[in-house]
Design an enzyme around this catalytic site. Sequence first.
Site, PDB file in Angstrom:
ATOM      1  CG  ASP A  30       9.104 -16.433   3.136  1.00  0.00           C
ATOM      2  OD1 ASP A  30       8.055 -16.350   2.464  1.00  0.00           O
ATOM      3  OD2 ASP A  30       9.781 -15.439   3.475  1.00  0.00           O
ATOM      4  CE  LYS A  84      12.275 -10.714  -3.911  1.00  0.00           C
ATOM      5  NZ  LYS A  84      11.844 -10.800  -2.536  1.00  0.00           N
ATOM      6  CD  GLN A 104       5.937  -8.310   2.583  1.00  0.00           C
ATOM      7  OE1 GLN A 104       5.828  -7.498   1.667  1.00  0.00           O
ATOM      8  NE2 GLN A 104       6.641  -9.404   2.474  1.00  0.00           N
ATOM      9  CB  SER A 118      12.217 -10.171   7.860  1.00  0.00           C
ATOM     10  OG  SER A 118      11.671 -10.894   6.772  1.00  0.00           O
ATOM     11  CB  SER A 168       3.053 -13.832   7.397  1.00  0.00           C
ATOM     12  OG  SER A 168       3.044 -14.559   6.193  1.00  0.00           O
ATOM     13  N   GLY A 170       9.196  -7.087  -1.833  1.00  0.00           N
ATOM     14  CA  GLY A 170       7.897  -6.859  -1.192  1.00  0.00           C
ATOM     15  C   GLY A 170       8.049  -6.043   0.077  1.00  0.00           C
TER      16      GLY A 170
HETATM   17  O1  LIG Z   1       7.431  -8.954   6.845  1.00  0.00           O
HETATM   18  C1  LIG Z   1       8.308  -9.639   6.306  1.00  0.00           C
HETATM   19  O2  LIG Z   1       9.519  -9.416   6.470  1.00  0.00           O
HETATM   20  C2  LIG Z   1       7.912 -10.762   5.445  1.00  0.00           C
HETATM   21  C3  LIG Z   1       6.634 -11.268   5.527  1.00  0.00           C
HETATM   22  C4  LIG Z   1       6.176 -12.427   4.711  1.00  0.00           C
HETATM   23  O3  LIG Z   1       5.328 -11.931   3.713  1.00  0.00           O
HETATM   24  P1  LIG Z   1       3.694 -11.954   3.812  1.00  0.00           P
HETATM   25  O4  LIG Z   1       3.311 -11.245   5.042  1.00  0.00           O
HETATM   26  O5  LIG Z   1       3.307 -11.260   2.558  1.00  0.00           O
HETATM   27  O6  LIG Z   1       3.314 -13.405   3.841  1.00  0.00           O
HETATM   28  C5  LIG Z   1       7.339 -13.173   4.076  1.00  0.00           C
HETATM   29  O7  LIG Z   1       6.862 -14.024   3.065  1.00  0.00           O
HETATM   30  C6  LIG Z   1       8.369 -12.229   3.477  1.00  0.00           C
HETATM   31  O8  LIG Z   1       9.446 -12.945   2.904  1.00  0.00           O
HETATM   32  C7  LIG Z   1       8.931 -11.326   4.543  1.00  0.00           C
HETATM   33  C1  LIG Z   2       8.125 -13.395  -0.256  1.00  0.00           C
HETATM   34  C2  LIG Z   2       9.386 -13.008  -0.115  1.00  0.00           C
HETATM   35  O1  LIG Z   2       9.846 -11.736  -0.188  1.00  0.00           O
HETATM   36  P1  LIG Z   2       9.144 -10.298  -0.284  1.00  0.00           P
HETATM   37  O2  LIG Z   2       7.670 -10.476  -0.052  1.00  0.00           O
HETATM   38  O3  LIG Z   2       9.793  -9.482   0.781  1.00  0.00           O
HETATM   39  O4  LIG Z   2       9.443  -9.802  -1.663  1.00  0.00           O
HETATM   40  C3  LIG Z   2      10.444 -14.003   0.168  1.00  0.00           C
HETATM   41  O5  LIG Z   2      11.583 -13.600   0.503  1.00  0.00           O
HETATM   42  O6  LIG Z   2      10.187 -15.216   0.062  1.00  0.00           O
END
Ligand SMILES: O=C(O)C1=C[C@@H](OP(=O)(O)O)[C@@H](O)[C@H](O)C1
Ligand SMILES: C=C(OP(=O)(O)O)C(=O)O
Length: 406
Positions: free
Chosen positions: A296, A393, A160, A10, A186, A85
Amino acid sequence: MTVRVPGSKSVTNRALLCAALAQGTSTLSGALLADDTRAMLDAVRALGAGVDLDEATRTVVVSGLASTDGLTASGGVHVDARQSGTTSRFVLPALALLAGRSVLDGSEQLRVRPFGPLVEALRHLGAQVEDLARPGNLPVAVSGPVRGGRVALPGHLSSQFLSGLFMTAPLMPEGLSVELTSPLVSVPYLEMTAAVMRAFGADVEGLHVRPGGYRGCDYAIEPDASAASYFLGAAAITGGRVTVEGLGTASLQGDVRFADVLERMGARVERTPDRITVTGTGVLRGVEVDMVDISDTAQTLAAVAVHAEGPTRVRGIGFIRGKETDRIAAVVTELRRAGIDAIEDDDGFTIHPGTPAPTRFETYDDHRMAMSLALLGLRTPGIEIDNPRCVAKTYPNYFHDLAQLS
Ligand SMILES: O=C(O)C1=C[C@@H](OP(=O)(O)O)[C@@H](O)[C@H](O)C1
Ligand SMILES: C=C(OP(=O)(O)O)C(=O)O
């Protein structure tokens, strides 16, 4: 034993984007090199930032795209966010700063994850966004430039979207003010976003970002707290002692609070600003816990809960059905396959302790399914993990590092 897990996914993906949007050069040390961060490295290269990566030292030197006259990039690029993501949700707003028509796509897995709120917000801020497949999903084409201003955004699906809009906002001529229309999940990730942005000179306060851009800087990336959860969980499961170095009370990552859950279950936890030690005491009690801030680590807890006395109930995480897989259904299905009494709830799951049968677990191409279910193998012979390479990943050397424990 002492472990040092790789850099935070992150933080790496935030620092790479802020550095790419900055004026001047940044040196990022301790970066994670895994599929998700390589997707971001490729994305910032596609935007036109200079990237000099030293694989051996995990140091990345980034020449930022901004000059005194604004961004030197023109868009018109194609970005493949793969399974990431963060890369996809962080890069789309950056593409919307640029006039050219850019395309953002990802893997089949990413194509079914939610995108709609971010697309709607960017449209509201003045970008043209075309759905190239199903509305609310990737792939999309985007043309800017967005000017910023005020926007409403739901918070219950993912943080996110908000982090992505925030990181681009210092480059929007009007800055950005966000009004959340549903509670944010989150939350610690949003605090992390603000912290990384400030390190690069941005002005963020609450849900407001002022215009003014970023300045390049030297930035040290801390180890990944979600990755650390597997090793701390392993100590609790086996009755051993594990110290994670470089992560502690000073961390930017909410997932360090996974140690608090283990402590409530009966493990002994010692913390300093940059170390966490968990010692298994032989006593593990089931807990009831809301994991909305640290989702997570929910699958890690499921693996630990199998070895506790009494049931563990996890709630507050309905939104993890939209991650790499439906993680609630996946973890319950797989534990049941091993004969464990696991129950799916709308917003979480309940795990009753038991002795798992030798099982080959499916992982649904979800790195966290593989990493957490592997922990069952520390106490039970005959545990096998299908498609173990999916850990690439976020943690390509996971199984190598886990083997060091035993
Ligand atoms: O902003 C980030 O770096 C993240 C936010 C989280 O997602 P969500 O906000 O979708 O829960 C987490 O699950 C992901 O692995 C990383
Ligand atoms: C949800 C995750 O990743 P991302 O949303 O960044 O794909 C994760 O790393 O568990």
